[in-house]
Design a protein around this motif. Structure first.
Motif: not given
Lengths: 503, 315
Positions: A237-242, A299-306, A365-369
């Motif tokens: 369960e809960r496979v990492a997005a990456s 954010l979704n694309q970068v961190v969670f690969e969509g 970090q993405v949000i910070q930028a």
């Protein structure tokens, strides 16, 4: 001779290395270890995954989060909303042979409400009493109408445990739980495994084709996936997005996913102690600027690969409760700057605390930028989870990032976070108008009326922004190709009825 | 000898007391409320208050410490806040797992470290010495977590030879037990092997330069006899004491290795308990570790005395 012996030993080891497949045993890799296995004392998400195999509930959810029968077959609410009458399934027995009937339900609900260690009290706080109004019928009498009660009964508050076993074990029931679900408890070794086996006298035993289930907690996502790939596990369960893309590209594996009921958010300290005294805590325009500066899709694309869903409300855009009048905002740096200028600010320093795991850190970090371009100088403060919770509760934060796992009824995703007396209102936001709307939404069971109230409340919250919603995580399950009949639900549970394993 | 041991034990008691007090204080200094960690998502104020009362967290520090100490004196280490299991039972469940891992790692370390050390000493300055030193240095510098993950990816995923994680008791399924332990024991053993190799090498060099070795060589004994019988036997003494001391280090190293390979041992119990703020467990685990360390140190001293005739007069 010695070398012969060692060669023989080595051969034996190598021969045993390719272990034979066990007869219809399902080995499931979980992200954490469950806590105490007593539905009344339980508090972990992963515990609920285990209960799904072990304990049936009065009602269940379907894939669209509608309430459907389980141990209760049908129910009705009186006109004034103060009584819920439920008829029960015949021919159900608990794993220890105790028959399931109205008395058992009364015992269970009372235990949830009165056991000193119970964590279910707030979920059942609207219940005045419960009584058996027939051998197979129970009636809940409520203090006030409560539309979310049925949804509560679809989770731990509605799980039925054997009164005989509970009476004998008291608060130690969790050491050897006895329920009435499709699988019964065999053994548990903390941090290692929980083993269940098929319950032959289950009322719906025809639909259960798995003989044994072993839940194995493996917190490291890489190792969990490695176990699946090597055939050691049948499902995780809960496979990492990456990892999702590589799992989907693996011919030996299949995936199932569902957008979760919960949300990811940043909580602003509005009125929780001295640390609320800063532009972002005091001025809604500054919070709006912050929110507008975030590109939720990116954010979704970068961190969670969509794999995730961008969002801006306590429920996902896929939910029937989503307020369509307030679509997920696109990033607008100009508008954000204008709002800051209107508030008389140029650069806004703000501290954002978050849990120190890699995914959340990357996200922050993405949000910070992103928000830097609108005029926010964010300093990130990574803390370990237990610390984060304490700081957030104590009000020692300006902005704090945390998740909510979600509840099937909309009330569970909003009421306790933003009402003046809400139990988890860490922002200490308080608006009588919002309170009134959310209390009214609780008190009626007419979906159209409720939707109206929630729409009105989310509209106000979207202006005040005590909570900046970012999106919704997707539950991704991966399993070997031989497993069929498994479906992912928005509650992230693993339902094993109807699941077959070809190996 | 007995008096010597008794003396050491008496000295150890205050040490244990200080350790327990330190750990108890450290827990209180840790940020993060244990009750919040316990409550999970159901963290409404009434629940939190109930939990505080239930676990006596509202009592003054001294009262909490003395209550715990009193319990320990009577063999009651309390129960896990997270699962309600008695701490002693948990420790009894996890300790054998870690001991098995430690023994297997030690075997790896000895099998690799000692021969390599002897070879390096005998062929000092030659290519073998050079290779052994490079390997030892790598063993010391490659982080366990990296080596562990790489092994999992290679041996379990790519080759499918060994399970990637988990544990099986040797009494239930001895073959699978060894399978699950091989990789973690290897990872944990490599760093130790390096330490052992370096010490064996220097001990051997020290011995090989002595007069009696020259005498043995002059008597025309075979090279093997000289190195193993006269050399290694005398170099063994510091190696044995070092091995006993390294055992304690193994227990510490097991923490990380058990996390990587998800082995439900003592190390994983410790880490998870710290993250969950499961005070009773942390406290029990640290006390047991301290006792373990003291015992290992005592064992090293006793061995040293027993094996070294010159020390006996010192008693």
């Amino acid at each position: 001779m010695k070398s012969l012996l060692s060669a023989a030993a080595l051969t034996a080891i190598l021969a045993a290395i390719s272990a034979p497949a066990r007869a219809s045993e399902l080995r499931i890799g979980l992200q954490d270890d469950a806590d105490v296995l007593d539905p009344d004392q339980s508090r972990t998400f992963v515990g609920r995954i285990v209960y799904t195999g072990l304990c049936d509930k009065l009602v269940d959810l379907d894939k669209d989060v509608n309430i459907v029968p389980q141990l209760g077959t049908d129910w009705s609410t009186t006109e004034d909303g103060l009584q819920l009458v439920m008829n029960l399934r015949e021919g159900v027995i608990f794993h220890d042979g105790t028959p399931f009937d109205a008395e058992a339900v009364v015992y269970n609900i009372n235990r949830s409400m009165t056991l000193p260690e119970s964590r279910r009290k707030s979920e059942l706080s609207s219940v005045e009493s419960v009584e058996a109004t027939g051998p197979m019928q129970v009636t809940f009498t409520l203090k006030a109408p409560d539309a979310s009660l049925l949804a509560q009964l679809s989770d731990r508050a509605g799980m039925m445990i054997s009164p005989t076993a509970a009476e004998a074990a008291g608060a130690d029931f969790g050491q050897k739980p006895v329920c009435s679900g499709p699988f019964k408890f065999v053994e548990r070794i903390q941090q290692d495994r929980i083993v269940l086996e098929k319950f032959a006298d289950y009322y719906d035993a025809d639909k259960v084709s798995i003989d044994r289930v072993v839940y194995l907690p493996v917190p490291d996502t890489t190792v969990r996936l490695a176990n699946l790939r090597s055939g050691e596990f049948d499902m995780i369960e809960r496979v990492a997005a990456s990892d999702v893309a590589s799992v989907k590209g693996d011919a030996k594996l299949s995936t199932q996913e569902a957008v979760g009921l919960g949300y990811m958010a940043i909580y602003a300290n509005i009125n929780n102690g001295d640390r609320a005294k800063n532009p972002i805590g005091e001025d809604a325009r500054v919070r709006q600027a912050f929110s507008l500066a975030i590109d939720r899709d990116a954010l979704n694309q970068v961190v969670f690969e969509g794999t995730a869903k961008a969002g801006n409300q306590p429920w996902a855009p896929t939910s029937p409760w989503f307020n369509k009048e307030i679509p997920v905002p696109a990033r607008d740096v100009e508008a954000a700057r204008a709002l800051l200028a209107e508030a008389g600010l140029d650069r806004v320093p703000v501290e954002l605390q978050h849990a120190n795991n890699p995914v959340v850190t990357q996200m922050m970090q993405v949000i910070q930028a992103m928000v830097a371009e609108a005029g926010f100088d964010v300093s990130l403060k990574a803390t370990e989870f237990a610390t984060l919770l304490s700081e957030q509760t104590a009000g020692n934060f300006q902005l704090s990032r945390s998740d909510w796992s979600g509840r099937p009824d909309p009330d569970g995703n909003i009421h306790q976070f933003v009402t003046c007396e809400g139990g988890i209102n860490d922002a200490k936001y308080c608006n009588p108008e919002v309170d009134a709307l959310l209390n009214e939404a609780r008190a009626t069971s007419d979906p159209a009326t409720r939707k109206q109230k929630y729409d009105a409340a989310t509209a106000i919250l979207d202006r005040d922004l005590p909570i900046i919603y970012l999106g919704h995580q997707t539950y991704v399950f991966a399993m070997d190709k031989g497993i069929e009949g498994f479906e992912a639900y928005p509650d992230g549970m693993i339902r094993l009825k109807g699941v077959t394993d070809a190996d | 000898m007995l008096i010597f041991i008794l003396k050491r034990v008496l000295v150890a008691l205050p040490t244990l007391l200080i350790v327990s007090l330190l750990v108890f204080s450290l827990q209180k200094l840790l940020p993060g409320d244990p009750v919040l960690a316990l409550a999970g998502e159901e963290r409404d104020p009434a629940t939190l208050e109930f939990l505080r009362e239930q676990y006596h967290l509202n009592d003054p520090f001294a009262v909490q410490y003395l209550r715990w100490l009193g319990g320990v004196m009577t063999g009651d280490f309390g129960t896990s806040l997270r699962t309600g299991q008695p701490v002693l039972e948990l420790i009894a469940q996890k300790l054998p797992v870690t001991i098995q891992l430690a023994i297997m790692s030690m075997l790896f370390a000895l099998l690799i470290g000692i021969p390599a050390g002897i070879l390096a000493a005998v062929r000092k300055g030659g290519p073998i010495d050079w290779i052994a030193n490079i390997v030892a240095l790598s063993g010391l510098s490659i982080p366990n977590f990296w080596l562990g993950i790489m092994l999992i990816l290679l041996v379990s995923v790519r080759l499918g030879w060994l399970p990637a994680s988990g544990y099986e008791s040797p009494f239930v399924d001895p073959v699978r037990s060894i399978q699950t332990m091989l990789m973690p024991a290897f990872v944990l053993g490599t760093a130790l092997a390096a330490t052992l190799m370096r010490h064996t090498r220097s001990a051997m060099l020290g011995v090989l330069g002595t007069d009696y070795i020259r005498t043995a060589k002059a008597k025309g004994l075979s090279r093997r006899e000289v190195v193993m019988k006269h050399g290694f036997r005398n170099a063994l003494l510091p190696i044995i004491t070092l091995t006993a001391l390294l055992f304690g280090e193994l227990l510490a190293g097991a923490v990380l290795t058990e996390q990587i390979f998800t082995i439900p041992g003592f190390g994983k119990l410790t880490v998870d308990a710290v993250f969950n703020r499961d005070y009773a467990v942390v406290q029990g685990v640290v006390l047991c570790t301290a006792i373990g360390f003291l015992l290992m140190n005592l064992l090293a001293d006793v061995l040293y005395v027993l094996l070294n005739p010159r020390m006996r007069t010192a008693l």
